[in-house]
Scaffold this active site. Structure first.
Site, PDB file in Angstrom:
ATOM      1  N   SER A   7      47.122  16.240  -0.316  1.00 40.05           N
ATOM      2  CA  SER A   7      47.726  15.312   0.632  1.00 40.05           C
ATOM      3  C   SER A   7      48.931  15.978   1.280  1.00 40.05           C
ATOM      4  O   SER A   7      49.928  16.273   0.611  1.00 40.05           O
ATOM      5  CB  SER A   7      48.173  14.034  -0.084  1.00 40.05           C
ATOM      6  OG  SER A   7      49.131  13.362   0.732  1.00 40.05           O
ATOM      7  N   HIS A  32      43.733  15.951   3.016  1.00 34.66           N
ATOM      8  CA  HIS A  32      43.912  14.498   3.028  1.00 34.66           C
ATOM      9  C   HIS A  32      45.115  14.170   3.911  1.00 34.66           C
ATOM     10  O   HIS A  32      46.236  14.574   3.633  1.00 34.66           O
ATOM     11  CB  HIS A  32      44.136  14.026   1.590  1.00 34.66           C
ATOM     12  CG  HIS A  32      44.205  12.550   1.419  1.00 34.66           C
ATOM     13  ND1 HIS A  32      43.096  11.735   1.303  1.00 34.66           N
ATOM     14  CD2 HIS A  32      45.275  11.706   1.324  1.00 34.66           C
ATOM     15  CE1 HIS A  32      43.466  10.480   1.136  1.00 34.66           C
ATOM     16  NE2 HIS A  32      44.787  10.427   1.159  1.00 34.66           N
ATOM     17  N   ASP A  34      47.457  11.359   5.397  1.00 31.91           N
ATOM     18  CA  ASP A  34      47.893   9.984   5.137  1.00 31.91           C
ATOM     19  C   ASP A  34      48.555   9.391   6.374  1.00 31.91           C
ATOM     20  O   ASP A  34      49.626   9.819   6.785  1.00 31.91           O
ATOM     21  CB  ASP A  34      48.891   9.971   3.975  1.00 31.91           C
ATOM     22  CG  ASP A  34      48.186  10.080   2.639  1.00 31.91           C
ATOM     23  OD1 ASP A  34      47.231   9.314   2.413  1.00 31.91           O
ATOM     24  OD2 ASP A  34      48.583  10.938   1.827  1.00 31.91           O
ATOM     25  N   MET A  36      50.257   6.182   8.100  1.00 38.33           N
ATOM     26  CA  MET A  36      50.936   4.916   7.748  1.00 38.33           C
ATOM     27  C   MET A  36      51.585   4.312   8.983  1.00 38.33           C
ATOM     28  O   MET A  36      52.167   5.046   9.786  1.00 38.33           O
ATOM     29  CB  MET A  36      52.026   5.197   6.708  1.00 38.33           C
ATOM     30  CG  MET A  36      51.516   5.881   5.466  1.00 38.33           C
ATOM     31  SD  MET A  36      52.865   6.219   4.326  1.00 38.33           S
ATOM     32  CE  MET A  36      51.958   6.993   2.983  1.00 38.33           C
ATOM     33  N   HIS A  65      43.135   9.128   5.899  1.00 41.68           N
ATOM     34  CA  HIS A  65      43.326   7.897   5.106  1.00 41.68           C
ATOM     35  C   HIS A  65      44.194   6.954   5.930  1.00 41.68           C
ATOM     36  O   HIS A  65      45.398   7.165   6.070  1.00 41.68           O
ATOM     37  CB  HIS A  65      43.995   8.269   3.762  1.00 41.68           C
ATOM     38  CG  HIS A  65      44.274   7.093   2.888  1.00 41.68           C
ATOM     39  ND1 HIS A  65      45.073   7.173   1.767  1.00 41.68           N
ATOM     40  CD2 HIS A  65      43.853   5.795   2.943  1.00 41.68           C
ATOM     41  CE1 HIS A  65      45.138   5.987   1.179  1.00 41.68           C
ATOM     42  NE2 HIS A  65      44.419   5.135   1.879  1.00 41.68           N
ATOM     43  N   MET A  67      46.184   3.965   6.399  1.00 40.58           N
ATOM     44  CA  MET A  67      46.932   2.867   5.755  1.00 40.58           C
ATOM     45  C   MET A  67      47.624   2.105   6.872  1.00 40.58           C
ATOM     46  O   MET A  67      48.847   2.145   7.030  1.00 40.58           O
ATOM     47  CB  MET A  67      47.932   3.448   4.748  1.00 40.58           C
ATOM     48  CG  MET A  67      47.256   3.976   3.493  1.00 40.58           C
ATOM     49  SD  MET A  67      48.339   5.042   2.550  1.00 40.58           S
ATOM     50  CE  MET A  67      48.170   6.543   3.496  1.00 40.58           C
ATOM     51  N   MET A 136      42.756   3.410  -5.115  1.00 35.77           N
ATOM     52  CA  MET A 136      44.182   3.772  -5.140  1.00 35.77           C
ATOM     53  C   MET A 136      44.710   3.646  -6.571  1.00 35.77           C
ATOM     54  O   MET A 136      44.488   2.633  -7.237  1.00 35.77           O
ATOM     55  CB  MET A 136      44.997   2.861  -4.219  1.00 35.77           C
ATOM     56  CG  MET A 136      44.807   3.072  -2.724  1.00 35.77           C
ATOM     57  SD  MET A 136      45.121   4.738  -2.113  1.00 35.77           S
ATOM     58  CE  MET A 136      46.821   5.022  -2.595  1.00 35.77           C
ATOM     59  N   GLY A 141      52.074   4.031   0.246  1.00 31.27           N
ATOM     60  CA  GLY A 141      53.291   3.992   1.062  1.00 31.27           C
ATOM     61  C   GLY A 141      54.152   5.223   0.852  1.00 31.27           C
ATOM     62  O   GLY A 141      54.787   5.689   1.788  1.00 31.27           O
ATOM     63  N   PHE A 142      54.135   5.734  -0.354  1.00 27.51           N
ATOM     64  CA  PHE A 142      55.009   6.873  -0.654  1.00 27.51           C
ATOM     65  C   PHE A 142      54.312   7.843  -1.602  1.00 27.51           C
ATOM     66  O   PHE A 142      53.549   7.412  -2.478  1.00 27.51           O
ATOM     67  CB  PHE A 142      56.314   6.378  -1.307  1.00 27.51           C
ATOM     68  CG  PHE A 142      57.050   5.422  -0.419  1.00 27.51           C
ATOM     69  CD1 PHE A 142      57.952   5.898   0.537  1.00 27.51           C
ATOM     70  CD2 PHE A 142      56.820   4.059  -0.494  1.00 27.51           C
ATOM     71  CE1 PHE A 142      58.604   5.014   1.391  1.00 27.51           C
ATOM     72  CE2 PHE A 142      57.467   3.170   0.355  1.00 27.51           C
ATOM     73  CZ  PHE A 142      58.367   3.647   1.304  1.00 27.51           C
ATOM     74  N   GLY A 143      54.599   9.121  -1.424  1.00 34.84           N
ATOM     75  CA  GLY A 143      54.130  10.111  -2.382  1.00 34.84           C
ATOM     76  C   GLY A 143      55.054  10.104  -3.601  1.00 34.84           C
ATOM     77  O   GLY A 143      56.090   9.434  -3.621  1.00 34.84           O
ATOM     78  N   GLY A 144      54.644  10.819  -4.619  1.00 39.31           N
ATOM     79  CA  GLY A 144      55.510  11.031  -5.775  1.00 39.31           C
ATOM     80  C   GLY A 144      55.634   9.859  -6.736  1.00 39.31           C
ATOM     81  O   GLY A 144      56.538   9.826  -7.563  1.00 39.31           O
ATOM     82  N   ASP A 174      43.734   8.413  -5.683  1.00 42.90           N
ATOM     83  CA  ASP A 174      44.861   8.797  -4.829  1.00 42.90           C
ATOM     84  C   ASP A 174      46.133   8.149  -5.346  1.00 42.90           C
ATOM     85  O   ASP A 174      46.250   6.921  -5.369  1.00 42.90           O
ATOM     86  CB  ASP A 174      44.557   8.320  -3.395  1.00 42.90           C
ATOM     87  CG  ASP A 174      45.608   8.746  -2.388  1.00 42.90           C
ATOM     88  OD1 ASP A 174      46.565   9.455  -2.753  1.00 42.90           O
ATOM     89  OD2 ASP A 174      45.454   8.360  -1.208  1.00 42.90           O
ATOM     90  N   GLY A 175      47.068   9.005  -5.763  1.00 45.85           N
ATOM     91  CA  GLY A 175      48.377   8.519  -6.191  1.00 45.85           C
ATOM     92  C   GLY A 175      48.692   8.932  -7.621  1.00 45.85           C
ATOM     93  O   GLY A 175      47.975   8.560  -8.561  1.00 45.85           O
ATOM     94  N   GLY A 196      49.321  15.249  -3.763  1.00 40.67           N
ATOM     95  CA  GLY A 196      50.360  15.685  -2.829  1.00 40.67           C
ATOM     96  C   GLY A 196      51.439  16.455  -3.551  1.00 40.67           C
ATOM     97  O   GLY A 196      51.492  17.691  -3.513  1.00 40.67           O
TER      98      GLY A 196
HETATM   99  C1  DX5 Z   1      50.016   7.146  -1.116  1.00 44.01           C
HETATM  100  C2  DX5 Z   1      49.209   8.137  -0.305  1.00 44.01           C
HETATM  101  C3  DX5 Z   1      48.868   9.333  -1.137  1.00 44.01           C
HETATM  102  C4  DX5 Z   1      50.062  10.125  -1.552  1.00 44.01           C
HETATM  103  C5  DX5 Z   1      49.745  10.878  -2.809  1.00 44.01           C
HETATM  104  O1  DX5 Z   1      50.681   6.307  -0.291  1.00 44.01           O
HETATM  105  O2  DX5 Z   1      48.016   7.540   0.120  1.00 44.01           O
HETATM  106  O3  DX5 Z   1      47.878  10.140  -0.564  1.00 44.01           O
HETATM  107  O4  DX5 Z   1      50.505  10.998  -0.580  1.00 44.01           O
HETATM  108  O5  DX5 Z   1      50.891  11.521  -3.200  1.00 44.01           O
HETATM  109  P1  DX5 Z   1      51.183  12.005  -4.684  1.00 44.01           P
HETATM  110  O6  DX5 Z   1      50.078  12.944  -5.066  1.00 44.01           O
HETATM  111  O7  DX5 Z   1      52.499  12.661  -4.557  1.00 44.01           O
HETATM  112  O8  DX5 Z   1      51.207  10.779  -5.553  1.00 44.01           O
HETATM  113 ZN    ZN Z   2      46.155   8.873   0.706  1.00 44.05          ZN
END
Ligand code: DX5
Ligand code: ZN
Length: 222
Positions: A7, A32, A34, A36, A65, A67, A136, A141-144, A174-175, A196
């Site tokens: 991602s 991937h 993302d 948003m 993806h 969102m 999911m 909404g956020f990575g990490g 994912d996530g 990601g």
């Molecule tokens: C979540 C996204 C993911 C996200 C994954 O909102 O859809 O694709 O970037 O990030 P990591 O791998 O850091 O959880």
């Molecule tokens: Zn995603």
């Protein structure tokens, strides 16, 4: 065979092409992307211009993806920019039949996604008609963020339906997918792993991180 989908949300955008190529060298299967809109999720990210920029840089398919609240509005722009597949959420398209047909008619692959609190029984009627289910494993909404442990049983159930209804359909997670969680998700039946932070934030670099995740997923595969 498991597939890793880096991602780019977690990538250094000042060197996006470079780091994507590093993940590709580690055996990544697809990119991937993302998207948003600040409505369906409380964050903004990127649009089709990012696919346009990446298209000449990598041979990997670009997986989008969405969102967003109105995914249909954005398909054509991403198709022009070189996207290969689309994933949209059942939360915003409770009857996805028309969107599935439209995406397929453009020669693109289609996936259905849902959040961790969504009733997964609602995806079952569509499994025969799609290329991928995205379960999911965090609220988007956020990575990490951290992998939600209750996801594992959901993955197992969706895998059971896929086996019965459309064995070619992929099951993506994912996530919070990293070296600690990928084995659990793989053993439960996932076969595509979005990562990601674990790839682009790794101190070992994207190539080694991708290889390591692929190795762990393969060893744990159900
Ligand atoms: C979540 C996204 C993911 C996200 C994954 O909102 O859809 O694709 O970037 O990030 P990591 O791998 O850091 O959880
Ligand atoms: Zn995603």
């Amino acid at each position: 065979m498991p597939a890793i989908a880096p991602s780019i949300l977690a990538a250094d955008f000042s060197k996006l092409g470079e780091v994507v190529k590093l993940a590709e060298a580690g055996g990544a299967d697809r990119v991937h992307v993302d998207v948003m809109d600040g409505h369906f999720v409380p964050n903004l990210s990127m649009g089709s211009i990012v696919c346009k920029g990446l298209r000449p840089v990598t041979a990997m398919p670009l997986e989008v993806h969405l969102m967003v609240e109105e995914p249909a509005r954005f398909l054509d722009g991403f198709i022009k920019a070189g996207a290969d597949s689309f994933i949209f959420h059942l939360e915003v398209e409770p009857d996805p039949t028309e969107m599935i047909q439209h995406i397929r008619s453009q020669g693109k692959k289609v996936g259905l996604a849902f959040n961790p609190d969504f009733n997964i029984a609602k995806v079952e009627p569509y499994i025969a008609d799609i290329d991928l289910v995205l379960c999911m494993t965090v609220f988007p909404g956020f990575g990490g963020q951290a992998y939600i442990p209750e996801s594992t049983a959901r993955i197992r159930q969706v895998r059971k339906w896929i086996r019965e209804l459309n064995p070619k359909c992929e099951l993506e997670v994912d996530g919070g997918i990293d070296a600690k969680t990928i084995g659990v998700a793989s053993a439960a039946g996932a076969d595509v792993f979005v990562a990601g932070t674990a790839i682009f934030g790794s101190k070992d670099g994207p190539t080694a991180a991708t290889k390591h995740l692929l190795d762990l997923a393969t060893k744990a595969a159900a």
